[in-house]
Design a protein around this motif. Structure first.
Motif, PDB file in Angstrom:
ATOM      1  N   MET C  43       0.827  -1.214   0.000  1.00  0.00           N
ATOM      2  CA  MET C  43       0.000   0.000   0.000  1.00  0.00           C
ATOM      3  C   MET C  43       0.853   1.252   0.000  1.00  0.00           C
ATOM      4  N   ALA C  44       1.938   1.227   0.801  1.00  0.00           N
ATOM      5  CA  ALA C  44       2.801   2.403   0.881  1.00  0.00           C
ATOM      6  C   ALA C  44       3.562   2.590  -0.429  1.00  0.00           C
ATOM      7  N   GLU C  45       4.030   1.494  -0.988  1.00  0.00           N
ATOM      8  CA  GLU C  45       4.835   1.578  -2.200  1.00  0.00           C
ATOM      9  C   GLU C  45       4.013   2.068  -3.395  1.00  0.00           C
ATOM     10  N   ASN C  46       2.781   1.563  -3.468  1.00  0.00           N
ATOM     11  CA  ASN C  46       1.976   1.817  -4.664  1.00  0.00           C
ATOM     12  C   ASN C  46       0.898   2.879  -4.490  1.00  0.00           C
ATOM     13  N   TRP C 151      -5.956  10.953   1.133  1.00  0.00           N
ATOM     14  CA  TRP C 151      -5.029  10.579   2.197  1.00  0.00           C
ATOM     15  C   TRP C 151      -5.171  11.566   3.346  1.00  0.00           C
ATOM     16  N   PRO C 152      -4.876  11.137   4.562  1.00  0.00           N
ATOM     17  CA  PRO C 152      -4.933  12.085   5.680  1.00  0.00           C
ATOM     18  C   PRO C 152      -4.010  13.269   5.415  1.00  0.00           C
ATOM     19  N   LYS C 153      -4.364  14.401   6.033  1.00  0.00           N
ATOM     20  CA  LYS C 153      -3.637  15.641   5.776  1.00  0.00           C
ATOM     21  C   LYS C 153      -2.129  15.457   5.982  1.00  0.00           C
ATOM     22  N   GLY C 154      -1.382  15.872   5.033  1.00  0.00           N
ATOM     23  CA  GLY C 154       0.075  15.792   5.143  1.00  0.00           C
ATOM     24  C   GLY C 154       0.649  14.500   4.615  1.00  0.00           C
ATOM     25  N   MET C 155      -0.193  13.476   4.557  1.00  0.00           N
ATOM     26  CA  MET C 155       0.316  12.174   4.142  1.00  0.00           C
ATOM     27  C   MET C 155       0.617  12.132   2.642  1.00  0.00           C
ATOM     28  N   ASN C 156      -0.041  13.016   1.909  1.00  0.00           N
ATOM     29  CA  ASN C 156       0.222  13.022   0.460  1.00  0.00           C
ATOM     30  C   ASN C 156       1.671  13.388   0.151  1.00  0.00           C
ATOM     31  N   LYS C 157       2.358  13.974   1.154  1.00  0.00           N
ATOM     32  CA  LYS C 157       3.776  14.300   0.936  1.00  0.00           C
ATOM     33  C   LYS C 157       4.636  13.031   0.929  1.00  0.00           C
ATOM     34  N   TYR C 158       4.065  11.964   1.449  1.00  0.00           N
ATOM     35  CA  TYR C 158       4.834  10.716   1.527  1.00  0.00           C
ATOM     36  C   TYR C 158       4.517   9.748   0.389  1.00  0.00           C
ATOM     37  N   LEU C 159       3.758  10.247  -0.581  1.00  0.00           N
ATOM     38  CA  LEU C 159       3.410   9.363  -1.698  1.00  0.00           C
ATOM     39  C   LEU C 159       4.654   9.039  -2.523  1.00  0.00           C
ATOM     40  N   ASN C 160       4.638   7.860  -3.099  1.00  0.00           N
ATOM     41  CA  ASN C 160       5.765   7.438  -3.929  1.00  0.00           C
ATOM     42  C   ASN C 160       5.718   8.174  -5.270  1.00  0.00           C
ATOM     43  N   PRO C 161       6.727   8.955  -5.582  1.00  0.00           N
ATOM     44  CA  PRO C 161       6.681   9.725  -6.833  1.00  0.00           C
ATOM     45  C   PRO C 161       6.793   8.858  -8.089  1.00  0.00           C
ATOM     46  N   VAL C 163       5.046   6.155  -8.675  1.00  0.00           N
ATOM     47  CA  VAL C 163       3.783   5.470  -8.990  1.00  0.00           C
ATOM     48  C   VAL C 163       2.668   6.502  -9.063  1.00  0.00           C
ATOM     49  N   SER C 164       1.925   6.472 -10.165  1.00  0.00           N
ATOM     50  CA  SER C 164       0.846   7.449 -10.301  1.00  0.00           C
ATOM     51  C   SER C 164      -0.315   7.048  -9.405  1.00  0.00           C
ATOM     52  N   THR C 203      10.128  -6.922  -5.478  1.00  0.00           N
ATOM     53  CA  THR C 203       8.898  -6.194  -5.169  1.00  0.00           C
ATOM     54  C   THR C 203       8.892  -5.752  -3.702  1.00  0.00           C
ATOM     55  N   ALA C 204       8.026  -4.788  -3.391  1.00  0.00           N
ATOM     56  CA  ALA C 204       7.963  -4.247  -2.027  1.00  0.00           C
ATOM     57  C   ALA C 204       7.544  -5.333  -1.033  1.00  0.00           C
ATOM     58  N   CYS C 205       6.603  -6.196  -1.458  1.00  0.00           N
ATOM     59  CA  CYS C 205       6.122  -7.237  -0.532  1.00  0.00           C
ATOM     60  C   CYS C 205       7.220  -8.246  -0.225  1.00  0.00           C
ATOM     61  N   THR C 206       8.050  -8.530  -1.232  1.00  0.00           N
ATOM     62  CA  THR C 206       9.153  -9.483  -1.031  1.00  0.00           C
ATOM     63  C   THR C 206      10.111  -8.948   0.027  1.00  0.00           C
TER      64      THR C 206
END
Lengths: 418, 53, 271
Positions: C43-46, C151-161, C163-164, C203-206
């Motif tokens: 979820m975090a990665e994608n 996403w909760p406020k501020g969390m969008n700053k932690y999105l993976n650039p 992945v769209s 992959t992230a899960c691996t």
């Protein structure tokens, strides 16, 4: 008040000669009443577009729900248009000229409804044109989209001369001539319609039939098409004329007079009955073969009907009560001539087709495929019902307007001298 | 996909599919034009002897 | 039979396009503890959006990687449970079904099976949300964006650039972290290499799995760990009989687990 009088005058000038229609006030009240449920449908549609599809009861297990089942259903019901056209213009059963116009009107509504419902169903309606632009010709849905759109054009062209035959328009030379020539070319247009209908009725059957990840729906077949392709064509042909009879009967009830002679209705009912009987035989063979094939890939027959509400009763209901019973009524000359029985048979037949489409889409998704999948039931919510039924109300308005202003029943004058 | 998206796809299914679509569309356009033009010519020549349908 | 599916005919589709790969996964169910780290990492990665009020609603909550819990249904003390992490199976299809179930049905060509990498892709901006692919997938891998992503406020700053984020009304699914392959390829290219090493593309899960239950790599490359692991006599794939030919293998020494995956064809463990 003067304004209203002017409209009333215009209204009476547009009504075909030699037939009686209710007063303008009465007509307005009727259209007004239809607008009440219609507005509920409009609100539901706007909710889907504005708030996204979370306002429905669809979910990741049920990406297809009432909308897709209704879509497949109305297109099957609209098959009366192409099949009556085929019988009238290609097989040349002349009596059917007295109902073919109305069959076209019903067809226009059904196909408009199918496209309208799809417009709400897709998650990104503004990208709907991608299906044409980025078409994947191997997808059954692409075939459906292309054929339905083209066939809708054909239906509009078939409906167009009816508009030109309106009393006020027909007076002018040019529309008169165009209508005349359109009538002349109607056999060609009907042939194109038959070609298109054959493919889209079939490919709608292909939609569930090709899903080889879903043993409940998957069928082997002929060339690129699964058996459901051919079964859907046949079942649509079997129920389309019945739906035309049903809507004609409802229109007659509202108009409080006979509009089509019984012998015309009887021809349609007889052909419908034979088609339904043939369909039931083939469907039974298909079911038996499918039980064997599905068992081979590890999905025993009982697993498909293990969870309520989709128990064995579904099979009995679909093929027995909604299949065999109407087929018997429609095949028997005596039973057919009893109007109540005939209408009952038409109702059962149309309900049967809708149930079949529901089973092929929604039950397909309900049957767990992975052994550790949980069975989940689905039922539509009011948003889905309202946005689907919206087309029923729109259809009623469309038929009301067409019946009032256009000469769609050639036998009306003869049956109701005035 | 061609000709919608101006991209040619070498695939027989594609040819049959798109070929059918275009045949149907062209036929419909021809029929409409034929009726329109014939109706217009009839009107010009004041030919009003069509039978009512 | 597995060898037939994932060995040998790699080059037939892409003649002259260089090497082909079949990226796949082997998940050791005996090691999986059901901790859910793979789901969180995915979820975090994608950039998967989530909703506060329905975290338990698996019907509408979108996971690319979902951990199923299954049990042998017996009473204590014979009761056993097993967790089955389920990413996209990246089906290849075989026999008379040459198509991936979801790819062949997409009317807008919004999803594709890459014969070069063996990865089933999804073009979010082309998908118009008809959901036919979801109906076609027997694994419930594909999920629909029923809501606008938030996403909760501020969390969008932690999105993976890399992945769209996906808009509402489109279907999405596990991509085997394809952006990581692109990054690894770019790195290899800069360093003048043609090959991406096994550890460069994971992959992230691996990487997140604390028990090391998930192994990822090229199924047709003998140097990769998955090449050998997939040939374990205890290996199976989900719903093999349907002919979807998935590239995610599971390993379990427990009979009832393998049965639950419906692998018993008579020649146990062999698809």
């Amino acid at each position: 008040m003067r304004f209203f009088a002017k409209f009333s005058e215009l209204d009476s000038a547009l009504i075909p000669k030699g037939v009686k229609r209710c007063s303008f006030q009465c007509f307005l009240v009727w259209i007004g009443i239809l607008h009440i449920p219609l507005m509920v449908g409009v609100v539901a549609t706007l909710m889907c577009w504005g708030l996204a599809l979370n306002v429905t009861y669809l979910n990741n297990n049920f990406p297809f729900g009432l909308w897709i089942a209704a879509d497949l259903g109305v297109i099957a019901l609209g098959a009366g248009a192409f099949f009556t056209g085929f019988l009238r213009y290609i097989v040349k059963i002349d009596e059917l000229k007295n109902i073919v116009n109305f069959a076209v009107v019903v067809g226009v509504i059904c196909y408009a409804a199918a496209q309208g419902i799809l417009g709400v169903d897709i998650g990104q309606p503004l990208r709907g044109w991608f299906i044409f632009w980025h078409a994947n010709v191997h997808s059954m849905l692409t075939e459906v989209a292309f054929c339905i759109t083209c066939y809708f054009m054909v239906l509009c062209i078939e409906y167009f001369p009816l508009i030109l035959e309106n009393r006020r328009i027909y007076k002018f030379g040019f529309p008169h001539g165009v209508a005349h020539h359109l009538h002349e070319t109607m056999p060609t247009i009907a042939a194109i319609g038959v070609f298109l209908s054959f493919f889209h009725q079939g490919s709608l059957g292909g939609v569930p039939g090709v899903l080889y990840g879903r043993p409940f729906a998957f069928r082997e077949g002929f060339l690129v098409w699964p058996w459901t392709f051919f079964l859907f064509i046949l079942s649509a042909i079997a129920c389309g004329p019945c739906f035309t009879i049903l809507i004609t009967w409802i229109t007659e009830k509202f108009a409080r007079k006979r509009l089509v002679k019984r012998n015309v209705i009887d021809i349609l009912a007889k052909i419908s009955g034979r088609m339904l009987a043939l369909y039931l035989i083939l469907k039974t063979i298909d079911t038996l073969y499918w039980v064997k094939v599905a068992g081979d890939v590890g999905s025993p027959f009982r697993s498909f009907y293990a969870n309520q509400p989709y128990g064995y009763w579904v099979l009995v209901m679909e093929l027995g009560i909604l299949g065999v019973i109407p087929a018997i009524i429609l095949l028997s000359t005596k039973a057919r001539q009893n109007e109540n029985l005939l209408i009952l048979a038409c109702l059962l037949n149309c309900a049967g087709i809708f149930m079949n489409r529901w089973i092929m889409t929604v039950q397909t998704l309900a049957v767990p495929v992975m052994s550790f999948d949980k069975f989940i039931s689905y039922h539509p919510n009011w948003v889905e019902y309202a946005s689907t039924l919206l087309w029923l109300w729109l259809g009623a308005i469309f038929i009301s307007l067409t019946y009032r202003y256009l000469p769609i029943f050639p036998q009306e004058k003869e049956l109701n001298p005035y | 996909m061609f000709p919608f998206a101006f991209e040619w796809v070498n695939d027989p299914v594609h040819f049959v599919f798109m070929g059918s679509v275009y045949t149907v569309l062209i036929l419909l356009v021809i029929i409409l034009h034929y009726c329109g033009i014939r109706g217009f010519l009839d009107w010009l020549c004041k030919k009003e002897d069509h039978n009512d349908h | 039979m597995k060898e037939v599916h994932h060995k040998g005919h790699g080059n037939e589709h892409h003649k002259g396009h260089g090497r082909t790969y079949k990226y796949g996964m082997v998940i050791d169910l005996d090691k999986c503890t059901g901790c859910g780290a793979c789901m969180v990492a995915c979820m975090a990665e994608n950039n998967l959006p989530f909703r506060k009020d329905n975290t338990n609603d698996r019907l509408t909550q979108n996971f690319w990687m979902r951990v199923y819990k299954i049990s042998n249904g017996r009473p204590f003390p014979d009761s056993e449970i097993c967790y089955i992490p389920r990413p996209c199976q990246h089906c290849e299809g075989y026999d008379h079904h040459h198509h991936t179930p979801c790819v062949s049905v997409c009317p807008a060509t919004a999803t594709d099976y890459s014969h070069e990498t063996g990865i089933v892709s999804q073009i979010y901006t082309r998908c118009f949300g008809c959901r036919y692919c979801m109906a076609a997938c027997p694994y419930h891998v594909r999920v629909f964006n029923w809501w606008d992503p938030k996403w909760p406020k501020g969390m969008n700053k932690y999105l993976n650039p890399d992945v769209s984020v996906r808009m509402r009304g489109v279907v999405e699914k596990c991509s085997f972290c394809y952006h990581r392959l692109q990054r690894a390829r770019n790195k290899a290219y800069v360093e003048g290499r043609r090959e991406v090493h096994e550890d460069e593309y994971q992959t992230a899960c691996t990487q997140a799995c604390p028990a090391g239950a998930v192994t990822f790599g090229d199924l047709i490359n003998p140097k990769h760990k998955v090449y050998k692991l997939k040939d374990s006599p205890y290996a199976f794939r989900l719903l093999e009989k349907l002919g979807t030919n998935p590239k995610v293998y599971y390993v379990s020494t427990k009979d009832w687990v393998r049965k639950a995956g419906k692998v018993f064809l008579g020649n146990e463990g062999r698809g």
